[in-house]
Design a protein around this motif. Structure first.
Motif, PDB file in Angstrom:
ATOM      1  N   ASN A 226     -56.033  55.433  38.503  1.00  0.00           N
ATOM      2  CA  ASN A 226     -57.733  55.482  38.680  1.00  0.00           C
ATOM      3  C   ASN A 226     -58.324  54.053  39.010  1.00  0.00           C
ATOM      4  OD1 ASN A 226     -60.038  56.819  38.683  1.00  0.00           O
ATOM      5  ND2 ASN A 226     -60.310  56.543  36.404  1.00  0.00           N
ATOM      6  N   ILE A 227     -57.752  53.078  38.221  1.00  0.00           N
ATOM      7  CA  ILE A 227     -58.199  51.620  38.481  1.00  0.00           C
ATOM      8  C   ILE A 227     -57.841  51.245  39.801  1.00  0.00           C
ATOM      9  CG2 ILE A 227     -57.934  49.338  37.341  1.00  0.00           C
ATOM     10  CD1 ILE A 227     -57.394  50.642  34.775  1.00  0.00           C
ATOM     11  N   VAL A 228     -56.416  51.436  40.357  1.00  0.00           N
ATOM     12  CA  VAL A 228     -55.686  50.878  41.352  1.00  0.00           C
ATOM     13  C   VAL A 228     -56.499  51.387  42.482  1.00  0.00           C
ATOM     14  CG1 VAL A 228     -53.696  51.014  42.772  1.00  0.00           C
ATOM     15  CG2 VAL A 228     -53.478  50.631  40.445  1.00  0.00           C
ATOM     16  N   GLN A 229     -56.975  52.605  42.438  1.00  0.00           N
ATOM     17  CA  GLN A 229     -57.459  53.429  43.703  1.00  0.00           C
ATOM     18  C   GLN A 229     -58.950  52.915  44.100  1.00  0.00           C
ATOM     19  OE1 GLN A 229     -60.059  55.823  44.126  1.00  0.00           O
ATOM     20  NE2 GLN A 229     -59.535  56.258  46.059  1.00  0.00           N
ATOM     21  N   LYS A 230     -59.636  52.440  43.027  1.00  0.00           N
ATOM     22  CA  LYS A 230     -60.961  51.968  43.165  1.00  0.00           C
ATOM     23  C   LYS A 230     -60.918  50.404  43.897  1.00  0.00           C
ATOM     24  CE  LYS A 230     -62.927  54.317  39.142  1.00  0.00           C
ATOM     25  NZ  LYS A 230     -63.422  54.058  38.050  1.00  0.00           N
ATOM     26  N   ARG A 231     -59.653  49.628  43.568  1.00  0.00           N
ATOM     27  CA  ARG A 231     -59.660  48.424  44.314  1.00  0.00           C
ATOM     28  C   ARG A 231     -59.002  48.626  45.601  1.00  0.00           C
ATOM     29  NH1 ARG A 231     -57.406  45.002  39.053  1.00  0.00           N
ATOM     30  NH2 ARG A 231     -59.262  45.466  37.515  1.00  0.00           N
ATOM     31  N   HIS A 232     -57.982  49.594  45.861  1.00  0.00           N
ATOM     32  CA  HIS A 232     -57.133  49.687  47.007  1.00  0.00           C
ATOM     33  C   HIS A 232     -57.356  51.253  47.343  1.00  0.00           C
ATOM     34  CE1 HIS A 232     -55.486  45.539  46.177  1.00  0.00           C
ATOM     35  NE2 HIS A 232     -55.500  46.060  45.080  1.00  0.00           N
ATOM     36  N   PRO A 233     -58.432  51.822  47.856  1.00  0.00           N
ATOM     37  CA  PRO A 233     -58.604  53.311  48.364  1.00  0.00           C
ATOM     38  C   PRO A 233     -57.497  53.722  49.416  1.00  0.00           C
ATOM     39  CG  PRO A 233     -60.465  51.746  49.233  1.00  0.00           C
ATOM     40  CD  PRO A 233     -59.526  50.961  48.345  1.00  0.00           C
ATOM     41  N   ASP A 234     -56.993  52.656  50.066  1.00  0.00           N
ATOM     42  CA  ASP A 234     -56.056  53.080  51.169  1.00  0.00           C
ATOM     43  C   ASP A 234     -54.809  53.514  50.691  1.00  0.00           C
ATOM     44  OD1 ASP A 234     -55.828  50.490  50.588  1.00  0.00           O
ATOM     45  OD2 ASP A 234     -54.820  50.080  52.374  1.00  0.00           O
ATOM     46  N   TRP A 235     -54.452  53.241  49.401  1.00  0.00           N
ATOM     47  CA  TRP A 235     -52.965  53.559  48.737  1.00  0.00           C
ATOM     48  C   TRP A 235     -53.004  54.776  48.297  1.00  0.00           C
ATOM     49  CZ3 TRP A 235     -48.737  50.230  47.578  1.00  0.00           C
ATOM     50  CH2 TRP A 235     -48.664  49.071  48.311  1.00  0.00           C
ATOM     51  N   ILE A 236     -51.767  55.548  48.237  1.00  0.00           N
ATOM     52  CA  ILE A 236     -51.368  56.739  47.641  1.00  0.00           C
ATOM     53  C   ILE A 236     -50.421  57.109  46.813  1.00  0.00           C
ATOM     54  CG2 ILE A 236     -52.389  57.874  50.021  1.00  0.00           C
ATOM     55  CD1 ILE A 236     -49.486  58.390  50.680  1.00  0.00           C
ATOM     56  N   LEU A 237     -50.314  57.670  45.891  1.00  0.00           N
ATOM     57  CA  LEU A 237     -49.163  58.175  44.843  1.00  0.00           C
ATOM     58  C   LEU A 237     -48.753  59.119  44.919  1.00  0.00           C
ATOM     59  CD1 LEU A 237     -47.747  57.223  42.066  1.00  0.00           C
ATOM     60  CD2 LEU A 237     -49.723  58.036  41.115  1.00  0.00           C
ATOM     61  N   ASP A 238     -47.341  59.667  45.279  1.00  0.00           N
ATOM     62  CA  ASP A 238     -46.612  60.627  45.120  1.00  0.00           C
ATOM     63  C   ASP A 238     -45.836  60.742  43.852  1.00  0.00           C
ATOM     64  OD1 ASP A 238     -47.783  61.580  47.434  1.00  0.00           O
ATOM     65  OD2 ASP A 238     -46.078  60.613  48.772  1.00  0.00           O
ATOM     66  N   LYS A 254     -57.582  66.206  38.939  1.00  0.00           N
ATOM     67  CA  LYS A 254     -58.909  66.613  39.539  1.00  0.00           C
ATOM     68  C   LYS A 254     -60.090  66.175  38.758  1.00  0.00           C
ATOM     69  CE  LYS A 254     -60.886  71.077  40.329  1.00  0.00           C
ATOM     70  NZ  LYS A 254     -60.842  72.791  40.411  1.00  0.00           N
ATOM     71  N   ASP A 255     -59.898  65.885  37.483  1.00  0.00           N
ATOM     72  CA  ASP A 255     -61.089  65.429  36.827  1.00  0.00           C
ATOM     73  C   ASP A 255     -61.464  64.159  36.953  1.00  0.00           C
ATOM     74  OD1 ASP A 255     -61.024  67.716  35.357  1.00  0.00           O
ATOM     75  OD2 ASP A 255     -59.913  66.975  33.359  1.00  0.00           O
ATOM     76  N   ARG A 256     -60.488  63.223  37.522  1.00  0.00           N
ATOM     77  CA  ARG A 256     -60.735  61.874  38.090  1.00  0.00           C
ATOM     78  C   ARG A 256     -60.861  61.837  39.277  1.00  0.00           C
ATOM     79  NH1 ARG A 256     -58.428  62.352  33.468  1.00  0.00           N
ATOM     80  NH2 ARG A 256     -58.317  60.629  31.825  1.00  0.00           N
ATOM     81  N   LYS A 257     -60.994  62.771  39.911  1.00  0.00           N
ATOM     82  CA  LYS A 257     -61.260  63.078  41.665  1.00  0.00           C
ATOM     83  C   LYS A 257     -60.258  62.295  42.285  1.00  0.00           C
ATOM     84  CE  LYS A 257     -66.281  63.847  40.998  1.00  0.00           C
ATOM     85  NZ  LYS A 257     -66.222  64.243  39.515  1.00  0.00           N
ATOM     86  N   LEU A 258     -59.035  62.343  42.007  1.00  0.00           N
ATOM     87  CA  LEU A 258     -57.885  61.645  42.628  1.00  0.00           C
ATOM     88  C   LEU A 258     -57.024  62.468  43.538  1.00  0.00           C
ATOM     89  CD1 LEU A 258     -56.897  59.320  39.659  1.00  0.00           C
ATOM     90  CD2 LEU A 258     -58.104  58.626  41.723  1.00  0.00           C
ATOM     91  N   GLU A 259     -57.474  63.965  43.765  1.00  0.00           N
ATOM     92  CA  GLU A 259     -56.633  64.519  44.625  1.00  0.00           C
ATOM     93  C   GLU A 259     -56.431  63.919  45.927  1.00  0.00           C
ATOM     94  OE1 GLU A 259     -59.762  65.340  43.283  1.00  0.00           O
ATOM     95  OE2 GLU A 259     -59.969  67.471  42.993  1.00  0.00           O
ATOM     96  N   HIS A 260     -57.211  63.211  46.478  1.00  0.00           N
ATOM     97  CA  HIS A 260     -56.927  62.763  47.804  1.00  0.00           C
ATOM     98  C   HIS A 260     -55.825  61.601  47.930  1.00  0.00           C
ATOM     99  CE1 HIS A 260     -59.756  60.027  45.925  1.00  0.00           C
ATOM    100  NE2 HIS A 260     -59.390  59.031  47.056  1.00  0.00           N
ATOM    101  N   SER A 261     -55.731  60.790  46.585  1.00  0.00           N
ATOM    102  CA  SER A 261     -54.801  59.980  46.644  1.00  0.00           C
ATOM    103  C   SER A 261     -53.343  59.971  45.730  1.00  0.00           C
ATOM    104  CB  SER A 261     -55.400  58.651  46.217  1.00  0.00           C
ATOM    105  OG  SER A 261     -55.888  58.806  44.834  1.00  0.00           O
ATOM    106  N   ILE A 262     -53.393  61.235  44.971  1.00  0.00           N
ATOM    107  CA  ILE A 262     -52.271  61.613  44.091  1.00  0.00           C
ATOM    108  C   ILE A 262     -51.832  63.010  44.613  1.00  0.00           C
ATOM    109  CG2 ILE A 262     -51.131  61.874  41.931  1.00  0.00           C
ATOM    110  CD1 ILE A 262     -53.420  59.940  40.678  1.00  0.00           C
ATOM    111  N   THR A 263     -50.590  63.075  44.472  1.00  0.00           N
ATOM    112  CA  THR A 263     -49.863  64.169  45.152  1.00  0.00           C
ATOM    113  C   THR A 263     -48.694  64.487  44.209  1.00  0.00           C
ATOM    114  OG1 THR A 263     -50.360  64.337  47.312  1.00  0.00           O
ATOM    115  CG2 THR A 263     -48.921  65.924  46.751  1.00  0.00           C
ATOM    116  N   ILE A 264     -48.618  65.690  43.326  1.00  0.00           N
ATOM    117  CA  ILE A 264     -47.306  66.147  42.803  1.00  0.00           C
ATOM    118  C   ILE A 264     -46.327  66.798  43.455  1.00  0.00           C
ATOM    119  CG2 ILE A 264     -46.328  67.161  40.694  1.00  0.00           C
ATOM    120  CD1 ILE A 264     -48.928  66.555  39.166  1.00  0.00           C
TER     121      ILE A 264
END
Length: 264
Positions: A226-238, A254-264
């Motif tokens: 959640n911290i990383v994504q704010k600084r580097h919005p182009d990065w993704i986590l799988d 979902k609560d942190r609105k990270l669906e666009h950058s994290i996939t399980i």
């Protein structure tokens, strides 16, 4: 040299099962030792990792998990019966094999293995931090079962320290948790992964893999991301894995609105 490994089953696809299988195969194929795998409840489950033909597998057909189908008091009775059955069968096999070394694991009957009356040296391996060894993946259990499990764990660890010839841990930190022992060794896990290429480190992608349980800390990874994504919005986590915490992690993402950058 005759070496016996004792474990419940090599049926789960996990790190402990892979490491045990790799070591048994290596000792049998490279060093030429007589290696035996004694399981309590492999049954018809296929081995999760390939076992060398040079390793003899013996299953004692004592399905400990069946006791949990009963109420607590009945569990105690069925559990005692299964323990007695397993102990008698194990002693019979150990007497027949007459090994030089018996290797057990802190997560399965380590206290019994330490106290076997035979010439073999008993080596107990700790593949999980001592304080987490007997905590279930979902952490949900009754007050009385929690008390029982804590007492059983205390007795087991006490006997391991008293009767084992050696304890093997993965890290310096885990070794310190065991306190004073005349023969404790730190042996990190090996890997059989053959790396053919090296990343150029140009892809904005991070991957994480493991059981989706609380011990693995994926909830903390999501908070960190959640911290990383704010600084580097182009990065993704799988995240690759299955487990009890999958739904909880999905809600957290979902609560942190990270669906666009994290996939399980």
């Amino acid at each position: 040299m005759k070496i016996v490994y004792v474990y419940d089953s090599i049926a789960r696809i996990g790190g402990m099962e892979r490491i045990l299988t790799d070591k048994m195969n290596y000792l049998a194929e490279i060093y030429g030792h007589e290696v035996y795998l004694i399981t309590s409840s492999q049954g018809n489950h296929p081995l999760s990792f390939p076992l060398s033909d040079k390793v003899e597998h013996i299953d004692l057909d004592t399905k400990f998990h069946l006791q949990y189908q009963h109420p607590l008091l009945e569990q105690l009775k069925v559990g005692w019966t299964l323990n007695h059955k397993f102990e008698q069968k194990l002693k019979k096999e150990i007497k027949f094999i007459n090994p030089d070394i018996i290797s057990g694991n802190t997560s399965f009957k380590a206290d019994l293995i330490c106290k076997l009356n035979c010439k073999a040296k008993k080596i107990i391996e700790s593949h999980c931090a001592k304080i987490y060894t007997r905590i279930p993946a979902n952490r949900k259990k009754s007050f009385f079962k929690d008390i029982k499990d804590r007492y059983v764990s205390y007795q087991c660890f006490r006997d391991v320290k008293r009767y084992s010839d050696a304890i093997v841990t993965l890290t310096q930190g885990d070794a310190a948790m065991w306190g004073q022992h005349p023969n404790i060794h730190i042996i990190p896990n090996t890997t059989s992964i053959d790396i053919q290429t090296i990343s150029s480190c140009e892809a904005p992608r991070v991957i994480a893999a493991g059981r989706l349980t609380w011990q693995k800390g994926f909830d903390r990874l999501v908070d960190a991301w959640n911290i990383v994504q704010k600084r580097h919005p182009d990065w993704i986590l799988d995240i690759f894995g299955e487990g009890f915490y999958k739904d909880s992690l999905t809600r957290q993402i979902k609560d942190r609105k990270l669906e666009h950058s994290i996939t399980i």
